[in-house]
Design a protein around this motif. Structure first.
Motif, PDB file in Angstrom:
ATOM      1  N   THR A   7       0.865  -1.176   0.000  1.00 19.29           N
ATOM      2  CA  THR A   7       0.000   0.000   0.000  1.00 19.29           C
ATOM      3  C   THR A   7       0.901   1.226   0.000  1.00 19.29           C
ATOM      4  OG1 THR A   7      -0.030   0.188   2.393  1.00 19.29           O
ATOM      5  CG2 THR A   7      -1.734  -1.202   1.383  1.00 19.29           C
ATOM      6  N   TRP A   8       0.291   2.365  -0.228  1.00 13.32           N
ATOM      7  CA  TRP A   8       1.065   3.602  -0.233  1.00 13.32           C
ATOM      8  C   TRP A   8       1.703   3.832   1.143  1.00 13.32           C
ATOM      9  CZ3 TRP A   8       3.403   6.269  -3.643  1.00 13.32           C
ATOM     10  CH2 TRP A   8       3.816   7.588  -3.381  1.00 13.32           C
ATOM     11  N   ARG A   9       0.987   3.406   2.212  1.00 10.92           N
ATOM     12  CA  ARG A   9       1.563   3.536   3.562  1.00 10.92           C
ATOM     13  C   ARG A   9       2.833   2.699   3.680  1.00 10.92           C
ATOM     14  NH1 ARG A   9      -0.188   4.465   8.465  1.00 10.92           N
ATOM     15  NH2 ARG A   9      -2.384   4.321   7.968  1.00 10.92           N
ATOM     16  N   THR A  30      -4.028   6.108   3.162  1.00 11.25           N
ATOM     17  CA  THR A  30      -2.804   5.516   2.603  1.00 11.25           C
ATOM     18  C   THR A  30      -2.836   3.993   2.566  1.00 11.25           C
ATOM     19  OG1 THR A  30      -1.715   5.574   4.744  1.00 11.25           O
ATOM     20  CG2 THR A  30      -1.367   7.467   3.307  1.00 11.25           C
ATOM     21  N   ASP A  31      -3.774   3.397   3.309  1.00 11.95           N
ATOM     22  CA  ASP A  31      -3.924   1.938   3.257  1.00 11.95           C
ATOM     23  C   ASP A  31      -4.797   1.507   2.091  1.00 11.95           C
ATOM     24  OD1 ASP A  31      -2.586   1.128   5.745  1.00 11.95           O
ATOM     25  OD2 ASP A  31      -4.128   2.387   6.654  1.00 11.95           O
ATOM     26  N   ASP A 175     -14.880   2.281   3.358  1.00 18.43           N
ATOM     27  CA  ASP A 175     -14.948   0.822   3.476  1.00 18.43           C
ATOM     28  C   ASP A 175     -13.507   0.373   3.665  1.00 18.43           C
ATOM     29  OD1 ASP A 175     -14.841  -1.892   3.077  1.00 18.43           O
ATOM     30  OD2 ASP A 175     -16.204  -1.898   1.366  1.00 18.43           O
ATOM     31  N   LYS A 176     -13.251  -0.300   4.767  1.00 22.25           N
ATOM     32  CA  LYS A 176     -11.852  -0.598   5.084  1.00 22.25           C
ATOM     33  C   LYS A 176     -11.193  -1.525   4.066  1.00 22.25           C
ATOM     34  CE  LYS A 176     -12.709  -4.284   8.514  1.00 22.25           C
ATOM     35  NZ  LYS A 176     -12.770  -5.339   7.527  1.00 22.25           N
ATOM     36  N   ILE A 181      -5.517   0.512  -7.001  1.00 21.30           N
ATOM     37  CA  ILE A 181      -4.135   0.466  -7.485  1.00 21.30           C
ATOM     38  C   ILE A 181      -4.022   1.325  -8.735  1.00 21.30           C
ATOM     39  CG2 ILE A 181      -2.356  -1.042  -8.447  1.00 21.30           C
ATOM     40  CD1 ILE A 181      -3.751  -3.259  -6.661  1.00 21.30           C
ATOM     41  N   PHE A 182      -3.150   2.311  -8.677  1.00 17.36           N
ATOM     42  CA  PHE A 182      -2.853   3.103  -9.865  1.00 17.36           C
ATOM     43  C   PHE A 182      -1.757   2.349 -10.609  1.00 17.36           C
ATOM     44  CE2 PHE A 182      -4.494   6.148  -6.746  1.00 17.36           C
ATOM     45  CZ  PHE A 182      -5.536   6.689  -7.475  1.00 17.36           C
TER      46      PHE A 182
END
Ligand code: AR6
Length: 204
Positions: A7-9, A30-31, A175-176, A181-182
């Protein structure tokens, strides 16, 4: 598999730690986003988005790659859909792809020009794709850089629209399990997205 794509995080964790920032408990913006450089057809997500044309009958670019990897059943299903207007989206099965579904959207033909019509149409592509994902109970989706290839939408404003539209949508649809995805293919897009995401996606 998706768990191999950070993930971005996770991508930025070491930096955050160095800077002494508190990491939030998860479930933040970020998740829910990732930046991935490579071929969209290998991604094991609920849905990949296809930058199609209004016939939905295949073509070059990412559309050609997706049809080739999915097999001829994808063409047959697309054939039954009666095309798709610019800015709209339609969903099919993924067939031989690792992705369960393909969301076909038709970006604007920009040829280097970014006016209100092009901007609105590209925004709609992202919104309508995300709406279809939600309607089908899907959580994970990968987007290519819609319209920035053969259709000639300039890369920087296209990235701005993609990121802003997805960010707003995630904020409006908490929504968790959501993961967007880019999926960039070119180094230039990777650099543009990385720079913009660092500013737009931070949990603190
Ligand atoms: N995975 C991810 N991204 C890819 C891949 C791939 N395998 N292959 C190319 N890209 P384009 P458009 C990137 O031209 O501008 C088709 O003929 C590519 O580098 O595929 O919306 C359709 O049938 C670029 O960054 O789509 C339409 O006629 C991005 O995908 C027309 O092209 C989009 O480039 C649509 O043009």
């Amino acid at each position: 598999p998706l768990d191999k794509i950070p993930t971005w995080r996770e991508d930025n964790q070491s930096n955050e730690k160095e800077e002494g920032k508190e990491l939030t408990g998860g479930g933040g913006l970020t998740d829910k986003v990732s930046l991935y450089k490579g071929d969209i057809t290998v991604l094991e997500v609920d849905a990949i988005v296809n930058a199609a044309n209004s016939s939905l009958l295949g073509g070059g670019g990412v559309d050609g790659c997706i049809h080739k990897a999915a097999g001829s059943c994808l063409y047959d299903e697309c054939h039954s859909l009666n095309g798709c207007e610019t800015g709209k989206a339609k969903i099919t099965c993924g067939y031989d792809l690792p992705a369960r579904y393909v969301i076909h959207t038709v970006g604007p033909v920009a040829r280097g020009h970014v006016g209100p019509t092009e901007t609105n149409d590209l925004t709609s592509c992202y919104q309508n794709s995300l709406r279809l994902m939600k309607e089908h109970g899907l959580s994970t989706v990968a987007f290519p850089c819609i319209s920035t290839g053969i259709y000639g939408f300039p890369n920087e404003p296209a990235a701005e629209i993609a990121l802003n539209t997805v960010k707003s949508w995630i904020e409006e649809n908490p929504d968790k399990n959501t993961r967007v995805i880019f999926c960039v293919f070119l180094e230039t897009d990777f650099a543009i997205y990385k720079k913009k995401m660092a500013v737009m996606f931070q949990d603190n």
